[in-house]
Design a protein around this motif. Structure first.
Motif, PDB file in Angstrom:
ATOM      1  N   GLY A  45      23.346   1.964  64.578  1.00  0.00           N
ATOM      2  CA  GLY A  45      23.802   1.267  63.234  1.00  0.00           C
ATOM      3  C   GLY A  45      22.975   1.113  62.260  1.00  0.00           C
ATOM      4  N   GLU A  68      25.649   5.806  64.614  1.00  0.00           N
ATOM      5  CA  GLU A  68      26.917   5.350  63.992  1.00  0.00           C
ATOM      6  C   GLU A  68      28.046   5.834  64.310  1.00  0.00           C
ATOM      7  OE1 GLU A  68      27.467   2.517  61.422  1.00  0.00           O
ATOM      8  OE2 GLU A  68      29.511   2.747  61.997  1.00  0.00           O
ATOM      9  N   ALA A  96      26.943   3.333  70.271  1.00  0.00           N
ATOM     10  CA  ALA A  96      25.736   3.161  71.019  1.00  0.00           C
ATOM     11  C   ALA A  96      25.548   2.802  72.542  1.00  0.00           C
ATOM     12  CB  ALA A  96      24.565   2.015  70.526  1.00  0.00           C
ATOM     13  N   ASN A 114      19.086  -2.121  62.430  1.00  0.00           N
ATOM     14  CA  ASN A 114      18.999  -2.515  61.299  1.00  0.00           C
ATOM     15  C   ASN A 114      20.324  -4.024  60.752  1.00  0.00           C
ATOM     16  OD1 ASN A 114      16.434  -2.121  60.391  1.00  0.00           O
ATOM     17  ND2 ASN A 114      17.326  -0.380  60.356  1.00  0.00           N
ATOM     18  N   PHE A 115      20.100  -4.743  60.348  1.00  0.00           N
ATOM     19  CA  PHE A 115      21.394  -6.086  60.257  1.00  0.00           C
ATOM     20  C   PHE A 115      22.563  -5.539  60.977  1.00  0.00           C
ATOM     21  CE2 PHE A 115      18.183  -6.009  56.850  1.00  0.00           C
ATOM     22  CZ  PHE A 115      18.159  -7.220  56.682  1.00  0.00           C
ATOM     23  N   THR A 192      16.659  -2.068  53.984  1.00  0.00           N
ATOM     24  CA  THR A 192      17.949  -1.052  54.158  1.00  0.00           C
ATOM     25  C   THR A 192      19.076  -1.259  53.138  1.00  0.00           C
ATOM     26  OG1 THR A 192      18.817  -3.076  55.285  1.00  0.00           O
ATOM     27  CG2 THR A 192      17.267  -1.234  56.430  1.00  0.00           C
ATOM     28  N   TYR A 194      21.668  -3.028  53.667  1.00  0.00           N
ATOM     29  CA  TYR A 194      22.142  -5.007  53.392  1.00  0.00           C
ATOM     30  C   TYR A 194      20.605  -5.788  53.411  1.00  0.00           C
ATOM     31  CZ  TYR A 194      26.796  -4.173  56.077  1.00  0.00           C
ATOM     32  OH  TYR A 194      27.472  -4.147  55.879  1.00  0.00           O
TER      33      TYR A 194
HETATM   34  N1  SAM Z   1      21.454  -0.294  59.512  1.00  0.00           N
HETATM   35  C1  SAM Z   1      22.631  -0.611  57.769  1.00  0.00           C
HETATM   36  C2  SAM Z   1      22.342  -0.834  56.533  1.00  0.00           C
HETATM   37  O1  SAM Z   1      20.764  -2.153  57.223  1.00  0.00           O
HETATM   38  O2  SAM Z   1      21.944  -1.586  55.469  1.00  0.00           O
HETATM   39  C3  SAM Z   1      24.024  -0.644  58.350  1.00  0.00           C
HETATM   40  C4  SAM Z   1      23.734  -2.305  58.538  1.00  0.00           C
HETATM   41  S1  SAM Z   1      26.103  -2.538  58.956  1.00  0.00           S
HETATM   42  C5  SAM Z   1      26.070  -4.256  58.967  1.00  0.00           C
HETATM   43  C6  SAM Z   1      25.737  -2.416  60.797  1.00  0.00           C
HETATM   44  C7  SAM Z   1      26.681  -0.747  61.019  1.00  0.00           C
HETATM   45  O3  SAM Z   1      26.390  -0.866  62.730  1.00  0.00           O
HETATM   46  C8  SAM Z   1      28.436  -0.462  61.016  1.00  0.00           C
HETATM   47  O4  SAM Z   1      28.111   0.517  59.922  1.00  0.00           O
HETATM   48  C9  SAM Z   1      28.728   0.034  62.271  1.00  0.00           C
HETATM   49  O5  SAM Z   1      29.719   0.586  62.123  1.00  0.00           O
HETATM   50  C10 SAM Z   1      27.486   0.226  63.122  1.00  0.00           C
HETATM   51  N2  SAM Z   1      27.830   0.031  63.842  1.00  0.00           N
HETATM   52  C11 SAM Z   1      28.353  -1.175  65.302  1.00  0.00           C
HETATM   53  N3  SAM Z   1      28.409  -1.217  66.431  1.00  0.00           N
HETATM   54  C12 SAM Z   1      27.595  -0.033  66.963  1.00  0.00           C
HETATM   55  C13 SAM Z   1      27.624   0.279  67.572  1.00  0.00           C
HETATM   56  N4  SAM Z   1      28.006  -0.324  69.470  1.00  0.00           N
HETATM   57  N5  SAM Z   1      27.662   1.481  67.759  1.00  0.00           N
HETATM   58  C14 SAM Z   1      27.044   1.690  66.591  1.00  0.00           C
HETATM   59  N6  SAM Z   1      27.137   1.034  65.062  1.00  0.00           N
HETATM   60  C15 SAM Z   1      27.469   0.081  65.563  1.00  0.00           C
END
Ligand code: SAM
Length: 214
Positions: A45, A68, A96, A114-115, A192, A194
């Protein structure tokens, strides 16, 4: 994080040398993909990839893989690599849930969450990246002695994540409810996207580092 659908993002990803394609054929091929046998650390993510890009620049002795789900978000990480190319960073666009098909047992040394998206409804608990269902997948790909680090400003999600540890057979090496006030855990901390946004709003950041005894 889901950005508006960006026209052509899938095509850019398909043509990008920074993205690993045919991800299900990567198992046990990571040494070949990176051209060395440095340890592999992954962020699940990754969003726009700021954290992982900084980590890869700071730690050239580690290979990083950013995972991602959404093309529109991954596109931003690719653009960052076009500005500053790093040989020890690769991306995969995938959900994931399929992580054990991409990494062989014990192939990953460290996992970062992260977040992660909170999925606040109870019926969606298994979709949360720190849930016991995901911990069981991480248990397969993480090498013995490997660790997982999780940061979030969402206290409800963090409490849930802490509660998942014992039933899933994991232990906490460190837990804080105020990362930015914890001098020891802040050492080497890379913010990060977020984290920057929410800590600027005054939200305390929670973090744990966990492991399983093997
Ligand atoms: N990690 C970054 C940060 O801390 O700035 C982004 C946080 S954002 C809230 C969560 C990210 O996780 C999103 O871009 C979302 O598309 C991705 N995500 C959520 N579930 C996921 C999954 N099952 N597999 C891959 N990516 C995922």
């Amino acid at each position: 994080m889901r950005l508006r659908n960006i026209t052509g993002s899938r095509e850019v990803i398909a043509a990008s040398a920074y993205v690993v394609h045919g991800e299900k054929e990567c198992r046990r091929r990571w040494k070949e993909i990176f051209g060395n046998d440095s340890p592999i650390h992954i962020e699940i993510g990754m969003g726009k990839g700021k954290f992982l890009h900084t980590m890869a620049r700071l730690h050239p002795e580690v290979n990083y893989v950013g995972i991602e789900k959404y093309s529109s978000v991954l596109l931003r990480a690719i653009q960052k690599m076009e500005e500053e190319e790093l040989p020890n960073l690769k991306f995969i666009r995938m959900d994931a849930e399929e992580i054990t098909e991409v990494f062989a047992p014990g192939e990953v040394e460290r996992i970062y969450l992260n977040f992660s998206d909170p999925w606040p409804k109870d019926r969606h608990a298994r979709r949360r990246l720190p849930s016991r269902q995901f911990l069981a997948r991480y248990d397969v790909i993480l090498k013995d002695g490997g660790e997982l680090e999780f940061k979030t400003d969402n206290r409800q999600l963090f409490d849930f994540a802490v509660g998942e540890l014992a039933p899933a057979g994991w232990k906490a090496r460190a837990v804080t409810y105020d990362l930015h006030g914890d001098r020891a855990l802040m050492e080497g901390n890379v913010m990060t996207e977020y984290e920057e946004k929410f800590s600027a709003q005054g939200n305390p950041i929670n973090k744990y580092i966990i492991y399983r005894e093997k």
